[in-house]
Structure formats: C-alpha cells, structure tokens
Design a protein around this motif. Structure first.
Motif, PDB file in Angstrom:
ATOM      1  N   VAL A  66       0.823  -1.350   0.009  1.00  0.00           N
ATOM      2  CA  VAL A  66       0.053  -0.039  -0.001  1.00  0.00           C
ATOM      3  C   VAL A  66       0.801   1.247   0.157  1.00  0.00           C
ATOM      4  O   VAL A  66       0.774   2.216  -0.663  1.00  0.00           O
ATOM      5  CB  VAL A  66      -1.112   0.067   1.104  1.00  0.00           C
ATOM      6  CG1 VAL A  66      -1.763   1.445   1.415  1.00  0.00           C
ATOM      7  CG2 VAL A  66      -1.860  -1.115   1.162  1.00  0.00           C
ATOM      8  N   VAL A  67       1.798   1.162   0.861  1.00  0.00           N
ATOM      9  CA  VAL A  67       2.728   2.351   0.953  1.00  0.00           C
ATOM     10  C   VAL A  67       3.558   2.407  -0.466  1.00  0.00           C
ATOM     11  O   VAL A  67       3.644   3.873  -1.088  1.00  0.00           O
ATOM     12  CB  VAL A  67       3.816   2.048   2.178  1.00  0.00           C
ATOM     13  CG1 VAL A  67       4.767   3.127   1.993  1.00  0.00           C
ATOM     14  CG2 VAL A  67       2.986   2.432   3.225  1.00  0.00           C
TER      15      VAL A  67
ATOM     16  N   THR B  35       1.534   9.346  -6.042  1.00  0.00           N
ATOM     17  CA  THR B  35       2.070  10.449  -5.724  1.00  0.00           C
ATOM     18  C   THR B  35       2.800  10.955  -6.841  1.00  0.00           C
ATOM     19  O   THR B  35       3.008  12.143  -7.299  1.00  0.00           O
ATOM     20  CB  THR B  35       2.784  10.816  -4.478  1.00  0.00           C
ATOM     21  OG1 THR B  35       2.046  10.221  -3.508  1.00  0.00           O
ATOM     22  CG2 THR B  35       3.460  12.098  -4.150  1.00  0.00           C
ATOM     23  N   ARG B  36       4.080  10.123  -7.149  1.00  0.00           N
ATOM     24  CA  ARG B  36       4.840  10.523  -8.319  1.00  0.00           C
ATOM     25  C   ARG B  36       4.294  10.812  -9.668  1.00  0.00           C
ATOM     26  O   ARG B  36       4.560  11.505 -10.345  1.00  0.00           O
ATOM     27  CB  ARG B  36       6.071   9.435  -8.473  1.00  0.00           C
ATOM     28  CG  ARG B  36       7.296   9.465  -7.355  1.00  0.00           C
ATOM     29  CD  ARG B  36       8.375   8.281  -7.794  1.00  0.00           C
ATOM     30  NE  ARG B  36       7.794   7.311  -7.846  1.00  0.00           N
ATOM     31  CZ  ARG B  36       7.507   6.156  -6.985  1.00  0.00           C
ATOM     32  NH1 ARG B  36       7.654   6.276  -5.879  1.00  0.00           N
ATOM     33  NH2 ARG B  36       7.373   4.709  -7.383  1.00  0.00           N
TER      34      ARG B  36
ATOM     35  N   LYS C 266       1.179  16.830 -13.200  1.00  0.00           N
ATOM     36  CA  LYS C 266       0.972  18.358 -13.092  1.00  0.00           C
ATOM     37  C   LYS C 266       2.353  19.062 -13.828  1.00  0.00           C
ATOM     38  O   LYS C 266       2.173  20.257 -14.417  1.00  0.00           O
ATOM     39  CB  LYS C 266       1.193  18.678 -11.659  1.00  0.00           C
ATOM     40  CG  LYS C 266       0.183  18.343 -10.717  1.00  0.00           C
ATOM     41  CD  LYS C 266       0.132  18.749  -9.296  1.00  0.00           C
ATOM     42  CE  LYS C 266      -0.978  18.229  -8.416  1.00  0.00           C
ATOM     43  NZ  LYS C 266      -0.974  18.430  -7.138  1.00  0.00           N
ATOM     44  N   GLU C 267       3.493  18.420 -13.760  1.00  0.00           N
ATOM     45  CA  GLU C 267       4.600  18.998 -14.795  1.00  0.00           C
ATOM     46  C   GLU C 267       4.437  19.028 -15.801  1.00  0.00           C
ATOM     47  O   GLU C 267       4.697  20.063 -16.956  1.00  0.00           O
ATOM     48  CB  GLU C 267       5.878  18.315 -14.200  1.00  0.00           C
ATOM     49  CG  GLU C 267       6.474  18.467 -12.908  1.00  0.00           C
ATOM     50  CD  GLU C 267       7.594  17.687 -12.575  1.00  0.00           C
ATOM     51  OE1 GLU C 267       7.898  16.633 -13.273  1.00  0.00           O
ATOM     52  OE2 GLU C 267       7.936  17.738 -11.150  1.00  0.00           O
TER      53      GLU C 267
END
Length: 57
Positions: A9-10, A17-18, A24-25
C-alpha cells in the motif's frame, strides 16, 4: 502477511504521488508551450497585417 500488505500500500501510494507530480509538470509544460506558440503567432500576424496604402493615410 499484514506487513507485506502495508508495504505494498505504501509503495502504491508513493507511485501514485509520483504520477500525480509528473502529470502536473506535464500540464505546466503544455501551458508554457501554448503561451510560446501564441506569442510567436502574434508576431507572425503582426508582421503579416496589411500596411496602409497612400490613399488610406
């Protein structure tokens, strides 16, 4: 068993997240590219505008 699940999960959260950061970039790079294209098109259109003739002055 639980530790393996928590680790996965982590890992998944970190991967997501990456991916979100990369998207976004890419969006920002696209916006910057669009601004540059518009700036150049404005220059071209300004150059191509008809110049007033002697009778229009």
């Amino acid at each position: 068993m639980r530790d393996e699940y928590v680790r996965r999960v982590v890992d998944h959260d970190g991967h997501m997240t990456r991916m979100e950061t990369n998207v976004k970039e890419l969006r920002e790079e696209g916006r910057e590219g669009t601004r540059e294209i518009n700036r150049r098109l404005d220059q071209v259109l300004t150059t191509l505008q008809p110049r007033p003739t002697r009778t229009e002055r």
